[in-house]
Design a protein around this motif. Structure first.
Motif, PDB file in Angstrom:
ATOM      1  N   LEU A 138      -9.691 -11.062  11.874  1.00  0.00           N
ATOM      2  CA  LEU A 138     -10.878 -11.329  12.695  1.00  0.00           C
ATOM      3  C   LEU A 138     -12.192 -10.951  11.985  1.00  0.00           C
ATOM      4  CD1 LEU A 138     -12.085 -12.061  15.545  1.00  0.00           C
ATOM      5  CD2 LEU A 138     -11.907  -9.630  16.064  1.00  0.00           C
ATOM      6  N   ASP A 139     -12.364  -9.629  11.806  1.00  0.00           N
ATOM      7  CA  ASP A 139     -13.644  -9.126  11.269  1.00  0.00           C
ATOM      8  C   ASP A 139     -13.833  -9.567   9.820  1.00  0.00           C
ATOM      9  OD1 ASP A 139     -14.359  -7.506  13.602  1.00  0.00           O
ATOM     10  OD2 ASP A 139     -12.692  -6.232  13.028  1.00  0.00           O
ATOM     11  N   GLY A 140     -14.884 -10.330   9.572  1.00  0.00           N
ATOM     12  CA  GLY A 140     -15.171 -10.781   8.211  1.00  0.00           C
ATOM     13  C   GLY A 140     -14.484 -12.085   7.833  1.00  0.00           C
TER      14      GLY A 140
ATOM     15  N   TYR B 157     -21.416  -4.912  11.050  1.00  0.00           N
ATOM     16  CA  TYR B 157     -21.624  -3.970  12.163  1.00  0.00           C
ATOM     17  C   TYR B 157     -20.731  -2.738  12.027  1.00  0.00           C
ATOM     18  CZ  TYR B 157     -23.961  -7.959  14.372  1.00  0.00           C
ATOM     19  OH  TYR B 157     -24.786  -9.009  14.648  1.00  0.00           O
ATOM     20  N   HIS B 158     -19.479  -2.986  11.572  1.00  0.00           N
ATOM     21  CA  HIS B 158     -18.596  -1.832  11.329  1.00  0.00           C
ATOM     22  C   HIS B 158     -19.243  -0.924  10.281  1.00  0.00           C
ATOM     23  CE1 HIS B 158     -15.035  -2.667  13.694  1.00  0.00           C
ATOM     24  NE2 HIS B 158     -14.990  -3.910  13.262  1.00  0.00           N
ATOM     25  N   TYR B 159     -19.758  -1.547   9.219  1.00  0.00           N
ATOM     26  CA  TYR B 159     -20.383  -0.788   8.128  1.00  0.00           C
ATOM     27  C   TYR B 159     -21.573   0.013   8.644  1.00  0.00           C
ATOM     28  CZ  TYR B 159     -23.009   0.032   3.771  1.00  0.00           C
ATOM     29  OH  TYR B 159     -23.709   0.599   2.751  1.00  0.00           O
TER      30      TYR B 159
ATOM     31  N   GLN C 174     -13.190  -0.349   0.932  1.00  0.00           N
ATOM     32  CA  GLN C 174     -11.921   0.345   1.211  1.00  0.00           C
ATOM     33  C   GLN C 174     -11.736   0.614   2.698  1.00  0.00           C
ATOM     34  OE1 GLN C 174     -11.171   3.752  -1.400  1.00  0.00           O
ATOM     35  NE2 GLN C 174     -12.735   2.971  -2.771  1.00  0.00           N
ATOM     36  N   LEU C 175     -12.794   0.399   3.473  1.00  0.00           N
ATOM     37  CA  LEU C 175     -12.672   0.580   4.924  1.00  0.00           C
ATOM     38  C   LEU C 175     -12.318  -0.729   5.624  1.00  0.00           C
ATOM     39  CD1 LEU C 175     -15.736   2.883   5.765  1.00  0.00           C
ATOM     40  CD2 LEU C 175     -13.402   3.542   5.184  1.00  0.00           C
ATOM     41  N   LYS C 176     -12.551  -1.841   4.950  1.00  0.00           N
ATOM     42  CA  LYS C 176     -12.284  -3.136   5.589  1.00  0.00           C
ATOM     43  C   LYS C 176     -10.791  -3.290   5.891  1.00  0.00           C
ATOM     44  CE  LYS C 176     -16.212  -5.757   3.877  1.00  0.00           C
ATOM     45  NZ  LYS C 176     -16.676  -6.846   3.011  1.00  0.00           N
ATOM     46  N   GLY C 177     -10.499  -3.745   7.079  1.00  0.00           N
ATOM     47  CA  GLY C 177      -9.111  -3.965   7.476  1.00  0.00           C
ATOM     48  C   GLY C 177      -8.390  -2.691   7.875  1.00  0.00           C
ATOM     49  N   VAL C 178      -9.052  -1.564   7.692  1.00  0.00           N
ATOM     50  CA  VAL C 178      -8.435  -0.255   7.932  1.00  0.00           C
ATOM     51  C   VAL C 178      -8.735   0.191   9.363  1.00  0.00           C
ATOM     52  CG1 VAL C 178      -8.536   2.160   7.169  1.00  0.00           C
ATOM     53  CG2 VAL C 178      -8.555   0.324   5.484  1.00  0.00           C
ATOM     54  N   SER C 179      -7.774   0.822  10.002  1.00  0.00           N
ATOM     55  CA  SER C 179      -7.946   1.208  11.413  1.00  0.00           C
ATOM     56  C   SER C 179      -9.083   2.226  11.573  1.00  0.00           C
ATOM     57  CB  SER C 179      -6.652   1.818  11.934  1.00  0.00           C
ATOM     58  OG  SER C 179      -6.399   3.026  11.249  1.00  0.00           O
ATOM     59  N   ARG C 180      -9.503   2.385  12.801  1.00  0.00           N
ATOM     60  CA  ARG C 180     -10.615   3.289  13.123  1.00  0.00           C
ATOM     61  C   ARG C 180     -10.306   4.716  12.647  1.00  0.00           C
ATOM     62  NH1 ARG C 180     -12.036   3.004  19.279  1.00  0.00           N
ATOM     63  NH2 ARG C 180     -11.723   0.801  18.830  1.00  0.00           N
ATOM     64  N   ILE C 181      -9.092   5.139  12.964  1.00  0.00           N
ATOM     65  CA  ILE C 181      -8.702   6.522  12.651  1.00  0.00           C
ATOM     66  C   ILE C 181      -8.656   6.764  11.135  1.00  0.00           C
ATOM     67  CG2 ILE C 181      -6.212   6.073  12.867  1.00  0.00           C
ATOM     68  CD1 ILE C 181      -5.951   8.726  14.276  1.00  0.00           C
ATOM     69  N   HIS C 182      -8.074   5.808  10.411  1.00  0.00           N
ATOM     70  CA  HIS C 182      -7.989   5.968   8.950  1.00  0.00           C
ATOM     71  C   HIS C 182      -9.348   5.843   8.287  1.00  0.00           C
ATOM     72  CE1 HIS C 182      -3.456   4.980   9.093  1.00  0.00           C
ATOM     73  NE2 HIS C 182      -3.648   6.271   9.010  1.00  0.00           N
ATOM     74  N   SER C 183     -10.237   5.043   8.891  1.00  0.00           N
ATOM     75  CA  SER C 183     -11.585   4.911   8.332  1.00  0.00           C
ATOM     76  C   SER C 183     -12.297   6.255   8.380  1.00  0.00           C
ATOM     77  CB  SER C 183     -12.405   3.875   9.117  1.00  0.00           C
ATOM     78  OG  SER C 183     -11.792   2.619   9.063  1.00  0.00           O
ATOM     79  N   LEU C 184     -12.213   6.928   9.545  1.00  0.00           N
ATOM     80  CA  LEU C 184     -12.894   8.230   9.665  1.00  0.00           C
ATOM     81  C   LEU C 184     -12.251   9.248   8.720  1.00  0.00           C
ATOM     82  CD1 LEU C 184     -15.072  10.003  10.844  1.00  0.00           C
ATOM     83  CD2 LEU C 184     -13.655  10.379  12.867  1.00  0.00           C
TER      84      LEU C 184
ATOM     85  N   GLN D 203     -17.902   7.863  19.284  1.00  0.00           N
ATOM     86  CA  GLN D 203     -19.322   7.623  18.992  1.00  0.00           C
ATOM     87  C   GLN D 203     -19.483   6.359  18.139  1.00  0.00           C
ATOM     88  OE1 GLN D 203     -21.203  11.131  17.234  1.00  0.00           O
ATOM     89  NE2 GLN D 203     -22.802   9.830  16.347  1.00  0.00           N
ATOM     90  N   LYS D 204     -18.637   6.237  17.123  1.00  0.00           N
ATOM     91  CA  LYS D 204     -18.712   5.047  16.252  1.00  0.00           C
ATOM     92  C   LYS D 204     -18.427   3.791  17.066  1.00  0.00           C
ATOM     93  CE  LYS D 204     -17.042   1.729  13.470  1.00  0.00           C
ATOM     94  NZ  LYS D 204     -16.136   0.636  13.801  1.00  0.00           N
ATOM     95  N   ASN D 205     -17.406   3.869  17.905  1.00  0.00           N
ATOM     96  CA  ASN D 205     -17.043   2.665  18.657  1.00  0.00           C
ATOM     97  C   ASN D 205     -18.140   2.290  19.659  1.00  0.00           C
ATOM     98  OD1 ASN D 205     -15.117   0.556  19.051  1.00  0.00           O
ATOM     99  ND2 ASN D 205     -14.755   1.426  21.079  1.00  0.00           N
TER     100      ASN D 205
ATOM    101  N   GLY E 140      -4.257 -11.717  13.503  1.00  0.00           N
ATOM    102  CA  GLY E 140      -3.641 -10.478  13.009  1.00  0.00           C
ATOM    103  C   GLY E 140      -4.756  -9.526  12.602  1.00  0.00           C
ATOM    104  N   SER E 141      -5.229  -8.752  13.575  1.00  0.00           N
ATOM    105  CA  SER E 141      -6.407  -7.911  13.331  1.00  0.00           C
ATOM    106  C   SER E 141      -6.100  -6.441  13.603  1.00  0.00           C
ATOM    107  CB  SER E 141      -7.541  -8.363  14.263  1.00  0.00           C
ATOM    108  OG  SER E 141      -8.580  -7.407  14.268  1.00  0.00           O
ATOM    109  N   ALA E 142      -6.760  -5.563  12.848  1.00  0.00           N
ATOM    110  CA  ALA E 142      -6.606  -4.120  13.066  1.00  0.00           C
ATOM    111  C   ALA E 142      -7.448  -3.639  14.247  1.00  0.00           C
ATOM    112  CB  ALA E 142      -7.040  -3.376  11.810  1.00  0.00           C
ATOM    113  N   SER E 143      -8.350  -4.491  14.714  1.00  0.00           N
ATOM    114  CA  SER E 143      -9.336  -4.038  15.692  1.00  0.00           C
ATOM    115  C   SER E 143      -8.807  -3.962  17.122  1.00  0.00           C
ATOM    116  CB  SER E 143     -10.547  -4.977  15.665  1.00  0.00           C
ATOM    117  OG  SER E 143     -11.445  -4.609  16.697  1.00  0.00           O
ATOM    118  N   LYS E 144      -9.243  -2.920  17.808  1.00  0.00           N
ATOM    119  CA  LYS E 144      -8.917  -2.794  19.232  1.00  0.00           C
ATOM    120  C   LYS E 144      -9.940  -3.552  20.080  1.00  0.00           C
ATOM    121  CE  LYS E 144      -6.283   1.403  18.855  1.00  0.00           C
ATOM    122  NZ  LYS E 144      -6.085   2.801  19.103  1.00  0.00           N
ATOM    123  N   ASN E 145     -10.964  -4.067  19.430  1.00  0.00           N
ATOM    124  CA  ASN E 145     -11.996  -4.842  20.144  1.00  0.00           C
ATOM    125  C   ASN E 145     -11.795  -6.344  19.978  1.00  0.00           C
ATOM    126  OD1 ASN E 145     -13.850  -2.620  21.042  1.00  0.00           O
ATOM    127  ND2 ASN E 145     -13.929  -2.227  18.848  1.00  0.00           N
ATOM    128  N   ALA E 146     -10.643  -6.748  19.461  1.00  0.00           N
ATOM    129  CA  ALA E 146     -10.465  -8.158  19.084  1.00  0.00           C
ATOM    130  C   ALA E 146     -10.570  -9.122  20.275  1.00  0.00           C
ATOM    131  CB  ALA E 146      -9.116  -8.337  18.387  1.00  0.00           C
TER     132      ALA E 146
END
Ligand code: BG6
Ligand code: MG
Length: 218
Positions: free
Chosen positions: A10-12, A20-22, A43-53, A75-77, A113-119
Motif C-alpha cells: 500500500l504505502d509508497g 507521511y510515515h517519514y 530501512q523503515l519502509k515496509g517495517v511494522s510500527r513497533i520495529h520502526s520505533l 503519538q506517532k500514529n 499485502g501491507s504492514a499497515s494497520k491503517n490500510a
C-alpha cells in the motif's frame, strides 16, 4: 484463462503515504533528540510500527520503558492519522488506477499485502476497496516484512500458488519478503535501492500493459 494473484503493497506503491510515515517518525525522533537520514528511512519502509520505533531508538542509542514505548507509538500514529485525515483519490500514485483497471478487466486476482494497520481506512478514502479480492494488513499478521506471511496469506485467500503471485513493492523488506515467499517481485521505485527485485520500475507510468500481459501469461 490464466488467473494470477497480483499483490500490492500500500504505502509508497498505491498511495503516497511513505512521506507521511517519514514526517511523523522524524518529528517524534527529533523530540527524543534522535535524527535519522533519508537513507535510514529506507530501512523503515515496509517495517511494522513497533520495529520502526525499535530501530529509531537503536540508532539514537536510546531506550524507553514499555509504557513510554507504547505512548510514543500512539503519538506517532496519531500524527500520521492527522496527516492522512483529508486524503482523497488525488493521492493515488500515478497510473495505479490504470494498472488496477487493466488487471480487473483481465479478471486477475487483486490483493493487498501491507504492514499497515491503517490500510483499510486508506483504501476506503481512495475509493478502491471494492477492487480487492483479499486484503491482508498489519492486523492480520504477527511477523512483519521481510517475513513473507503477509504475502502468503494473500495467496492463500485467493487459493493461488506462490509461483503464480506477483508482488509490487517499494521497500527493501517487502522485496525480500516476496523472494522468501517464492513469488515474482517487482520493485516500484529506485532500482539502486530495490536491486534485489526481479523487475523494477520507477513508478507505474513506466509499466506497460504489455508487461502486465506478460506477467499474466508467464
Ligand atoms: C508500512 C509502511 O506499509 O506500514 C511503514 O511502509 C509503516 O512505514 C508500516 O511503519 C506500519 O504502518 P502503520 O500505519 O500500521 O503504522
Ligand atoms: Mg511500502
Amino acid at each position: 484463462m490464466k488467473r494470477k494473484c497480483f499483490i500490492f503493497d500500500l504505502d509508497g506503491v498505491i498511495v503516497d503515504t511513505a512521506k507521511y510515515h517519514y514526517q511523523a517518525w522524524r518529528s517524534l525522533a527529533n523530540e527524543l533528540g534522535i535524527d535519522f537520514s533519508v537513507e535510514q528511512n529506507e530501512q523503515l519502509k515496509g517495517v511494522s510500527r513497533i520495529h520502526s520505533l525499535e530501530k529509531i531508538l537503536k540508532w539514537g542509542g536510546r531506550t524507553l520503558n514499555p509504557v513510554e514505548f507504547q505512548n510514543k507509538m500512539n503519538q506517532k500514529n496519531a500524527k500520521y492519522i492527522e496527516y492522512i485525515s483529508d486524503m482523497n483519490t488525488m493521492e493515488l500514485l500515478p497510473d495505479v488506477d490504470r494498472v488496477l483497471k487493466y488487471l480487473t478487466n483481465k479478471e486477475q486476482y487483486i490483493t493487498l499485502g501491507s504492514a499497515s494497520k491503517n490500510a483499510r481506512p486508506i483504501l476506503d478514502k481512495l475509493k478502491i476497496t471494492g477492487l480487492f479480492d483479499a486484503i491482508v494488513d498489519g492486523n492480520d499478521v504477527s511477523e512483519a516484512k521481510p517475513n513473507p506471511d503477509v504475502f502468503l496469506k494473500a495467496a492463500q485467500q485467493t487459493k493461488s500458488k506462490a509461483k503464480n503471485c506477483i508482488v509490487f513493492e517499494d521497500s527493501v523488506a517487502g522485496i525480500q519478503a516476496a523472494k522468501k515467499a517464492g513469488m515474482i517481485s517487482v520493485g516500484i521505485g529506485d532500482q539502486r535501492i530495490l536491486h534485489e527485485a526481479q523487475y523494477n520500475f520507477q513508478n507505474f507510468t513506466f509499466m506497460s500493459n504489455n508487461f502486465l500481459e506478460q506477467l499474466i501469461n508467464k
